[in-house]
Design an enzyme around this catalytic site. Structure first.
Site, PDB file in Angstrom:
ATOM      1  N   CYS A 278       0.818  -1.226   0.000  1.00 18.35           N
ATOM      2  CA  CYS A 278       0.000   0.000   0.000  1.00 18.35           C
ATOM      3  C   CYS A 278       0.852   1.276   0.000  1.00 18.35           C
ATOM      4  O   CYS A 278       0.398   2.322  -0.449  1.00 18.35           O
ATOM      5  CB  CYS A 278      -0.941   0.007   1.191  1.00 18.35           C
ATOM      6  SG  CYS A 278      -2.009  -1.439   1.183  1.00 18.35           S
TER       7      CYS A 278
ATOM      8  N   HIS B 121      -3.920   6.913   1.179  1.00 15.14           N
ATOM      9  CA  HIS B 121      -4.121   5.602   0.557  1.00 15.14           C
ATOM     10  C   HIS B 121      -5.542   5.159   0.891  1.00 15.14           C
ATOM     11  O   HIS B 121      -5.976   5.267   2.041  1.00 15.14           O
ATOM     12  CB  HIS B 121      -3.099   4.605   1.104  1.00 15.14           C
ATOM     13  CG  HIS B 121      -3.496   3.185   0.885  1.00 15.14           C
ATOM     14  ND1 HIS B 121      -3.817   2.696  -0.365  1.00 15.14           N
ATOM     15  CD2 HIS B 121      -3.663   2.152   1.754  1.00 15.14           C
ATOM     16  CE1 HIS B 121      -4.154   1.423  -0.243  1.00 15.14           C
ATOM     17  NE2 HIS B 121      -4.081   1.070   1.028  1.00 15.14           N
TER      18      HIS B 121
ATOM     19  N   ASN C  32     -10.082  -0.975  -2.237  1.00  6.42           N
ATOM     20  CA  ASN C  32      -8.674  -0.723  -1.941  1.00  6.42           C
ATOM     21  C   ASN C  32      -7.837  -1.314  -3.078  1.00  6.42           C
ATOM     22  O   ASN C  32      -7.845  -2.530  -3.279  1.00  6.42           O
ATOM     23  CB  ASN C  32      -8.351  -1.371  -0.586  1.00  6.42           C
ATOM     24  CG  ASN C  32      -6.901  -1.218  -0.171  1.00  6.42           C
ATOM     25  OD1 ASN C  32      -6.019  -0.996  -0.996  1.00  6.42           O
ATOM     26  ND2 ASN C  32      -6.647  -1.360   1.116  1.00  6.42           N
TER      27      ASN C  32
HETATM   28  N1  COA Z   1     -19.556  -9.566   5.334  1.00  4.78           N
HETATM   29  C1  COA Z   1     -20.256  -9.897   6.425  1.00  4.78           C
HETATM   30  N2  COA Z   1     -19.693 -10.223   7.594  1.00  4.78           N
HETATM   31  C2  COA Z   1     -18.355 -10.222   7.655  1.00  4.78           C
HETATM   32  C3  COA Z   1     -17.562  -9.882   6.542  1.00  4.78           C
HETATM   33  C4  COA Z   1     -18.214  -9.554   5.344  1.00  4.78           C
HETATM   34  N3  COA Z   1     -17.553  -9.220   4.236  1.00  4.78           N
HETATM   35  N4  COA Z   1     -16.268  -9.952   6.901  1.00  4.78           N
HETATM   36  C5  COA Z   1     -16.237 -10.323   8.185  1.00  4.78           C
HETATM   37  N5  COA Z   1     -17.489 -10.487   8.644  1.00  4.78           N
HETATM   38  C6  COA Z   1     -17.950 -10.880   9.983  1.00  4.78           C
HETATM   39  C7  COA Z   1     -16.886 -11.622  10.757  1.00  4.78           C
HETATM   40  O1  COA Z   1     -16.918 -12.984  10.418  1.00  4.78           O
HETATM   41  C8  COA Z   1     -17.315 -11.349  12.170  1.00  4.78           C
HETATM   42  O2  COA Z   1     -18.371 -12.201  12.485  1.00  4.78           O
HETATM   43  P1  COA Z   1     -18.509 -12.825  13.981  1.00  4.78           P
HETATM   44  O3  COA Z   1     -18.667 -11.652  14.877  1.00  4.78           O
HETATM   45  O4  COA Z   1     -19.698 -13.686  13.869  1.00  4.78           O
HETATM   46  O5  COA Z   1     -17.213 -13.576  14.207  1.00  4.78           O
HETATM   47  C9  COA Z   1     -17.876  -9.941  12.125  1.00  4.78           C
HETATM   48  O6  COA Z   1     -18.193  -9.692  10.743  1.00  4.78           O
HETATM   49  C10 COA Z   1     -16.885  -8.880  12.604  1.00  4.78           C
HETATM   50  O7  COA Z   1     -15.632  -9.114  11.956  1.00  4.78           O
HETATM   51  P2  COA Z   1     -14.390  -8.222  12.229  1.00  4.78           P
HETATM   52  O8  COA Z   1     -13.258  -8.715  11.379  1.00  4.78           O
HETATM   53  O9  COA Z   1     -14.151  -8.092  13.701  1.00  4.78           O
HETATM   54  O10 COA Z   1     -14.924  -6.842  11.681  1.00  4.78           O
HETATM   55  P3  COA Z   1     -14.283  -5.428  11.780  1.00  4.78           P
HETATM   56  O11 COA Z   1     -15.238  -4.520  12.413  1.00  4.78           O
HETATM   57  O12 COA Z   1     -12.882  -5.479  12.306  1.00  4.78           O
HETATM   58  O13 COA Z   1     -14.193  -5.033  10.268  1.00  4.78           O
HETATM   59  C11 COA Z   1     -12.595  -4.823   8.519  1.00  4.78           C
HETATM   60  C12 COA Z   1     -13.388  -5.784   9.391  1.00  4.78           C
HETATM   61  C13 COA Z   1     -11.713  -5.674   7.631  1.00  4.78           C
HETATM   62  C14 COA Z   1     -13.529  -4.013   7.682  1.00  4.78           C
HETATM   63  C15 COA Z   1     -11.756  -3.904   9.430  1.00  4.78           C
HETATM   64  O14 COA Z   1     -11.052  -4.640  10.385  1.00  4.78           O
HETATM   65  C16 COA Z   1     -10.806  -3.064   8.662  1.00  4.78           C
HETATM   66  O15 COA Z   1     -11.191  -2.250   7.872  1.00  4.78           O
HETATM   67  N6  COA Z   1      -9.495  -3.214   8.912  1.00  4.78           N
HETATM   68  C17 COA Z   1      -8.501  -2.507   8.175  1.00  4.78           C
HETATM   69  C18 COA Z   1      -8.418  -3.097   6.825  1.00  4.78           C
HETATM   70  C19 COA Z   1      -7.532  -2.320   5.929  1.00  4.78           C
HETATM   71  O16 COA Z   1      -7.563  -1.144   5.893  1.00  4.78           O
HETATM   72  N7  COA Z   1      -6.729  -3.042   5.200  1.00  4.78           N
HETATM   73  C20 COA Z   1      -5.877  -2.516   4.247  1.00  4.78           C
HETATM   74  C21 COA Z   1      -4.732  -1.861   4.871  1.00  4.78           C
HETATM   75  S1  COA Z   1      -3.778  -1.247   3.661  1.00  4.78           S
END
Ligand code: COA
Length: 336
Positions: A116, A263, A293
């Site tokens: 990234c 980014h 992204n």
């Molecule tokens: N659709 C529906 N549910 C989903 C899902 C999707 N696409 N992806 C994950 N879930 C579920 C999980 O399984 C989890 O279920 P559970 O509570 O039954 O176990 C629940 O949603 C919460 O998951 P979690 O991973 O804790 O969600 P979050 O609030 O952390 O959001 C991201 C996930 C990925 C959106 C978030 O962590 C994020 O944006 N992180 C940074 C990512 C990023 O910027 N990456 C690039 C960096 S360059």
């Protein structure tokens, strides 16, 4: 004193639009979940086996940047290509662009692997080559094809809904003036978190024959892994740190930024930084809603769109900032 200035911007995204609703048919997810957590409404995916690849999309973005710079391919002295999704394991796509642009000159082509942060790392390398007088015109490209390598099932939904395909490019040129152009760039890494956002196989530590021998359908190390929460928490801290480092280095305050292009990791991350820096909506550019992204491509695509929309004017103070896998993070401050 020589400085480097961005004199042309360009981007290219595949035509194929994949909406959140489309993902609902292949995995358990919902438009509401994706929009609420990431801000993403749709992304672009190449058609597998079609003409778009990481290098050809990079070449299309480069052609637009060259046109906007009023330059021909053979005016370029050096190519820098940032990607985590190269056409081939080796060679990298820089040389493919040199060929695809039909360059007669046998100029150097460098491939950057900083995920990234890759575009800002590349821009920084171009800036140094230009400031030392080694090169006059440098092409910097960021391009990614994520779609073919994602786990498009419920198992992979935490990663696969976020990433999209696309390419962006800039032409950087030497100018004899240190009041405009790239003022400074700031690069960082923290390798102890390398595996928190990674794709570790196949690789020289785990070759394809190991997979065949293990013959385990649950062994999914060939898909990207992301510890989403951990990445989020680190991103919001590192973005702010590196933006402040760039501002302090040049004696500016956050309110003096005219445009911040972060980014496009997650709209929630961008909004968090915007709030931390107390910037109005007019001073931040986001397009993750349309493209997801796109890793190394996200900043040059956003920059190209911001320029095309007239959101960046001559004399503006522009800040680019990135955080991602490595972890690596970076910022560049530019007087447009
Ligand atoms: N659709 C529906 N549910 C989903 C899902 C999707 N696409 N992806 C994950 N879930 C579920 C999980 O399984 C989890 O279920 P559970 O509570 O039954 O176990 C629940 O949603 C919460 O998951 P979690 O991973 O804790 O969600 P979050 O609030 O952390 O959001 C991201 C996930 C990925 C959106 C978030 O962590 C994020 O944006 N992180 C940074 C990512 C990023 O910027 N990456 C690039 C960096 S360059």
């Amino acid at each position: 004193m020589l400085n480097s200035k961005i004199v042309g911007t360009g981007h290219y995204v595949p035509d194929n639009v994949v909406k959140n609703k489309d993902l609902e048919s292949v995995m358990e997810t919902s438009d509401d979940w994706i929009v609420e957590r990431t801000g993403i409404h749709e992304r672009r995916h190449i058609v597998l086996g079609g003409e778009d690849t990481t290098s050809t999309m990079g070449t299309k973005a480069a052609k637009m940047a060259l046109k906007n710079a009023n330059l021909q391919p053979d005016d370029i002295d050096f190519i820098i290509f940032a990607t985590l999704s190269p056409d081939y394991y080796f060679p990298g796509p820089g040389v493919l662009v040199q060929e695809q642009l039909g360059m007669k000159s046998e100029i150097g082509a460098l491939d950057v692997r900083n995920q990234c942060s890759g575009f800002i790392y590349g821009l920084s390398v171009a800036d140094q080559f230009i400031k030392t007088g080694m090169y006059t015109n440098v092409l910097v490209i960021g391009s990614e094809v994520h779609s073919g390598g994602l786990d498009m099932t419920t198992r992979g939904r935490g990663v696969s809904v976020i990433f999209g395909d696309g390419a962006g490019a800039v032409v950087m040129q030497a100018i004899d003036n240190n009041k405009t152009g790239v003022l400074s760039s700031h690069l960082h890494s923290e390798g102890k978190h390398a595996e928190e956002l990674s794709l570790i196989s196949p690789s020289t530590t785990d070759w394809v024959p190991n997979f065949i021998e293990r013959n385990d359908p649950e062994d999914i190390r060939y898909y990207p892994y992301m510890n989403g929460n951990f990445v989020f928490k680190n991103a919001v801290v590192r973005f702010q740190q590196v933006i402040m480092e760039a501002l302090n280095h040049n004696g500016y305050k956050p309110e003096e930024i005219d445009m911040l292009i972060p980014h496009q990791a997650n709209l929630r991350i961008s909004q968090f930084i915007q709030k931390q820096m107390n910037l109005p909506d007019s001073k931040i550019f986001n397009n993750i809603q349309k493209y997801g992204n796109t890793t190394a491509a996200s900043i040059p695509i956003a920059l190209s769109e911001a320029v095309a929309e007239g959101r960046i004017k001559e004399g503006d103070l522009l800040c680019l900032a990135a955080f991602g896998s490595g972890f690596t993070w970076a910022a560049a401050l530019i007087r447009w």
